[in-house]
Design a protein around this motif. Structure first.
Motif, PDB file in Angstrom:
ATOM      1  N   ASP A 148      34.972  54.754  41.517  1.00 20.96           N
ATOM      2  CA  ASP A 148      35.053  54.563  39.967  1.00 20.96           C
ATOM      3  C   ASP A 148      33.988  53.929  39.397  1.00 20.96           C
ATOM      4  O   ASP A 148      34.162  53.440  38.430  1.00 20.96           O
ATOM      5  N   ASN A 149      32.863  53.930  40.086  1.00 20.81           N
ATOM      6  CA  ASN A 149      31.702  53.360  39.454  1.00 20.81           C
ATOM      7  C   ASN A 149      31.735  51.760  39.481  1.00 20.81           C
ATOM      8  O   ASN A 149      30.847  50.921  39.052  1.00 20.81           O
ATOM      9  N   ILE A 150      32.958  51.272  40.139  1.00 21.11           N
ATOM     10  CA  ILE A 150      32.982  49.731  39.963  1.00 21.11           C
ATOM     11  C   ILE A 150      32.690  49.140  41.166  1.00 21.11           C
ATOM     12  O   ILE A 150      32.987  49.560  42.356  1.00 21.11           O
ATOM     13  N   VAL A 151      31.770  48.185  40.744  1.00 19.17           N
ATOM     14  CA  VAL A 151      31.055  47.382  42.182  1.00 19.17           C
ATOM     15  C   VAL A 151      31.885  46.257  42.444  1.00 19.17           C
ATOM     16  O   VAL A 151      32.201  45.968  43.512  1.00 19.17           O
ATOM     17  N   GLU A 152      32.089  45.349  41.262  1.00 23.44           N
ATOM     18  CA  GLU A 152      33.080  44.241  41.514  1.00 23.44           C
ATOM     19  C   GLU A 152      33.601  43.648  40.163  1.00 23.44           C
ATOM     20  O   GLU A 152      32.822  43.824  39.137  1.00 23.44           O
ATOM     21  N   ASP A 153      34.588  42.934  40.235  1.00 22.80           N
ATOM     22  CA  ASP A 153      34.980  41.850  39.023  1.00 22.80           C
ATOM     23  C   ASP A 153      34.398  40.569  39.563  1.00 22.80           C
ATOM     24  O   ASP A 153      34.797  40.003  40.492  1.00 22.80           O
ATOM     25  N   MET A 189      65.705  43.901  47.161  1.00 21.40           N
ATOM     26  CA  MET A 189      64.781  43.075  46.119  1.00 21.40           C
ATOM     27  C   MET A 189      63.270  43.350  46.371  1.00 21.40           C
ATOM     28  O   MET A 189      62.898  42.715  47.300  1.00 21.40           O
ATOM     29  N   SER A 190      62.588  43.579  45.469  1.00 25.41           N
ATOM     30  CA  SER A 190      61.236  43.579  45.695  1.00 25.41           C
ATOM     31  C   SER A 190      60.471  42.360  45.155  1.00 25.41           C
ATOM     32  O   SER A 190      61.173  41.521  44.551  1.00 25.41           O
ATOM     33  N   GLU A 191      59.705  41.835  45.906  1.00 22.96           N
ATOM     34  CA  GLU A 191      58.704  40.604  45.599  1.00 22.96           C
ATOM     35  C   GLU A 191      57.904  40.672  44.337  1.00 22.96           C
ATOM     36  O   GLU A 191      57.333  41.772  44.109  1.00 22.96           O
ATOM     37  N   ALA A 192      57.971  39.778  43.537  1.00 24.74           N
ATOM     38  CA  ALA A 192      57.207  39.638  42.448  1.00 24.74           C
ATOM     39  C   ALA A 192      55.828  39.709  42.637  1.00 24.74           C
ATOM     40  O   ALA A 192      55.241  38.675  43.485  1.00 24.74           O
ATOM     41  N   ALA A 193      54.678  40.253  41.989  1.00 19.87           N
ATOM     42  CA  ALA A 193      53.320  39.917  42.068  1.00 19.87           C
ATOM     43  C   ALA A 193      52.939  38.634  41.669  1.00 19.87           C
ATOM     44  O   ALA A 193      53.570  37.939  40.850  1.00 19.87           O
ATOM     45  N   PRO A 194      52.110  38.247  42.715  1.00 21.95           N
ATOM     46  CA  PRO A 194      51.512  36.752  42.292  1.00 21.95           C
ATOM     47  C   PRO A 194      51.052  36.770  40.901  1.00 21.95           C
ATOM     48  O   PRO A 194      50.444  37.614  40.346  1.00 21.95           O
ATOM     49  N   PRO A 195      51.127  35.635  40.088  1.00 20.03           N
ATOM     50  CA  PRO A 195      50.677  35.515  38.668  1.00 20.03           C
ATOM     51  C   PRO A 195      48.955  35.352  38.770  1.00 20.03           C
ATOM     52  O   PRO A 195      48.207  34.995  39.435  1.00 20.03           O
ATOM     53  N   GLN A 196      48.572  36.164  37.655  1.00 24.91           N
ATOM     54  CA  GLN A 196      47.218  36.525  37.510  1.00 24.91           C
ATOM     55  C   GLN A 196      46.755  35.231  36.714  1.00 24.91           C
ATOM     56  O   GLN A 196      47.186  34.805  35.633  1.00 24.91           O
ATOM     57  N   GLU A 197      45.422  34.644  37.153  1.00 20.99           N
ATOM     58  CA  GLU A 197      44.954  33.655  36.428  1.00 20.99           C
ATOM     59  C   GLU A 197      44.418  34.089  35.279  1.00 20.99           C
ATOM     60  O   GLU A 197      43.741  35.282  35.094  1.00 20.99           O
ATOM     61  N   GLN A 198      44.823  33.356  34.071  1.00 20.15           N
ATOM     62  CA  GLN A 198      44.305  33.650  32.669  1.00 20.15           C
ATOM     63  C   GLN A 198      42.756  33.481  32.647  1.00 20.15           C
ATOM     64  O   GLN A 198      42.436  32.215  32.816  1.00 20.15           O
ATOM     65  N   GLY A 199      41.949  34.308  31.825  1.00 24.43           N
ATOM     66  CA  GLY A 199      40.578  34.166  31.620  1.00 24.43           C
ATOM     67  C   GLY A 199      39.922  35.241  31.506  1.00 24.43           C
ATOM     68  O   GLY A 199      40.592  36.399  31.358  1.00 24.43           O
ATOM     69  N   TRP A 200      38.618  35.302  31.487  1.00 22.11           N
ATOM     70  CA  TRP A 200      37.858  36.643  31.345  1.00 22.11           C
ATOM     71  C   TRP A 200      37.273  36.925  32.501  1.00 22.11           C
ATOM     72  O   TRP A 200      36.909  36.095  33.364  1.00 22.11           O
ATOM     73  N   LYS A 201      37.049  38.195  32.782  1.00 21.64           N
ATOM     74  CA  LYS A 201      36.475  38.621  34.093  1.00 21.64           C
ATOM     75  C   LYS A 201      35.205  39.520  33.395  1.00 21.64           C
ATOM     76  O   LYS A 201      35.305  40.228  32.416  1.00 21.64           O
ATOM     77  N   VAL A 202      34.047  39.715  34.382  1.00 25.01           N
ATOM     78  CA  VAL A 202      33.296  40.844  33.973  1.00 25.01           C
ATOM     79  C   VAL A 202      33.093  41.863  35.271  1.00 25.01           C
ATOM     80  O   VAL A 202      33.072  41.459  36.241  1.00 25.01           O
ATOM     81  N   ARG A 203      33.302  42.961  34.800  1.00 19.77           N
ATOM     82  CA  ARG A 203      33.239  44.220  35.578  1.00 19.77           C
ATOM     83  C   ARG A 203      31.929  44.708  35.719  1.00 19.77           C
ATOM     84  O   ARG A 203      31.359  45.100  34.623  1.00 19.77           O
ATOM     85  N   ILE A 204      31.453  44.787  36.982  1.00 20.47           N
ATOM     86  CA  ILE A 204      30.105  45.433  37.082  1.00 20.47           C
ATOM     87  C   ILE A 204      30.250  46.786  37.465  1.00 20.47           C
ATOM     88  O   ILE A 204      31.063  47.125  38.592  1.00 20.47           O
ATOM     89  N   LEU A 205      29.446  47.856  36.830  1.00 20.62           N
ATOM     90  CA  LEU A 205      29.742  48.995  36.974  1.00 20.62           C
ATOM     91  C   LEU A 205      28.287  49.689  37.617  1.00 20.62           C
ATOM     92  O   LEU A 205      27.226  49.344  36.968  1.00 20.62           O
ATOM     93  N   ASP A 206      28.356  50.572  38.807  1.00 22.68           N
ATOM     94  CA  ASP A 206      27.195  51.095  38.993  1.00 22.68           C
ATOM     95  C   ASP A 206      26.993  52.286  38.408  1.00 22.68           C
ATOM     96  O   ASP A 206      27.867  53.357  38.670  1.00 22.68           O
ATOM     97  N   SER A 246      20.498  56.040  35.130  1.00 25.91           N
ATOM     98  CA  SER A 246      20.714  56.768  36.343  1.00 25.91           C
ATOM     99  C   SER A 246      20.797  55.837  37.584  1.00 25.91           C
ATOM    100  O   SER A 246      21.627  56.116  38.720  1.00 25.91           O
ATOM    101  N   PHE A 247      20.248  54.458  37.379  1.00 25.92           N
ATOM    102  CA  PHE A 247      20.357  53.903  38.926  1.00 25.92           C
ATOM    103  C   PHE A 247      20.511  52.405  38.607  1.00 25.92           C
ATOM    104  O   PHE A 247      20.825  51.623  39.517  1.00 25.92           O
ATOM    105  N   GLY A 248      20.839  51.947  37.240  1.00 23.94           N
ATOM    106  CA  GLY A 248      21.150  50.602  36.792  1.00 23.94           C
ATOM    107  C   GLY A 248      22.530  50.125  37.058  1.00 23.94           C
ATOM    108  O   GLY A 248      23.397  50.990  37.457  1.00 23.94           O
ATOM    109  N   GLU A 249      22.901  48.874  36.624  1.00 27.79           N
ATOM    110  CA  GLU A 249      24.103  48.278  36.707  1.00 27.79           C
ATOM    111  C   GLU A 249      24.515  47.908  35.278  1.00 27.79           C
ATOM    112  O   GLU A 249      23.904  47.349  34.906  1.00 27.79           O
ATOM    113  N   ASP A 250      25.919  48.307  34.931  1.00 26.84           N
ATOM    114  CA  ASP A 250      26.266  47.776  33.454  1.00 26.84           C
ATOM    115  C   ASP A 250      27.441  46.685  33.569  1.00 26.84           C
ATOM    116  O   ASP A 250      27.798  46.577  34.914  1.00 26.84           O
TER     117      ASP A 250
END
Length: 154
Positions: free
Chosen positions: A25-30, A1-18, A71-75
């Motif tokens: 994948d150009n992802i710096v952080e969430d 039997m596999s373990e269930a993934a922990p519940p994810q906190e509900q809300g919004w996140k901002v993904r920073i892209l390089d 070319s060099f910024g972050e979105d």
């Protein structure tokens, strides 16, 4: 039997892209969780505004600033974690022309004041991650009190 993934906190996140492609994948952080969409949108907008200003050099045209940012910024992209932000999440493409044509004020660039990772404890502002201590916080770091006389733009 596999373990269930922990519940994810509900809300919004901002993904920073390089945009330079330096991160996987150009992802710096969430960043998050933001508990309301307006807060997530304001953070994303200020973060990109600051990134655009870091790409501005004296005498550069709006096109030069845009080319440098692409070319060099972050979105920043507003993500939802179980909530519906798709239609209302802020997108940089809607404001890039204005951002590159008009330099930002310090307040428009102050994403740190909107960062949900900051904890407010009485009069002290503490960061959740103490490892960031000693990093360059730039001209408007939290170590010095704001003095309006020192920031006269005229």
């Amino acid at each position: 039997m596999s373990e269930a993934a922990p519940p994810q906190e509900q809300g919004w996140k901002v993904r920073i892209l390089d945009l330079s492609g330096g991160a996987e994948d150009n992802i710096v952080e969430d960043v998050g969780v933001f508990h309301d969409l307006a807060h997530a949108n304001a953070f994303a907008r200020a973060y990109v505004r600051d990134s655009v200003e870091r790409c501005r050099v004296p005498g550069a045209s709006a096109k030069d600033v845009l080319d440098t940012w692409m070319s060099f910024g972050e979105d920043a992209v507003v993500l939802d974690t179980g909530l519906d932000a798709q239609a209302d999440g802020w997108r940089s493409a809607n404001e890039l022309d204005d951002f590159t044509a008009t330099p930002a004020t310090p307040m428009e660039r102050d994403w740190r004041a909107l960062d949900p990772r900051r904890l407010v404890d009485g009069e002290d502002i503490l960061l959740e991650d103490d490892d960031s201590e000693g990093e360059d916080e730039g001209e408007y770091g939290t170590d010095e009190p704001f003095d309006p006389g020192l920031h006269n733009l005229h």
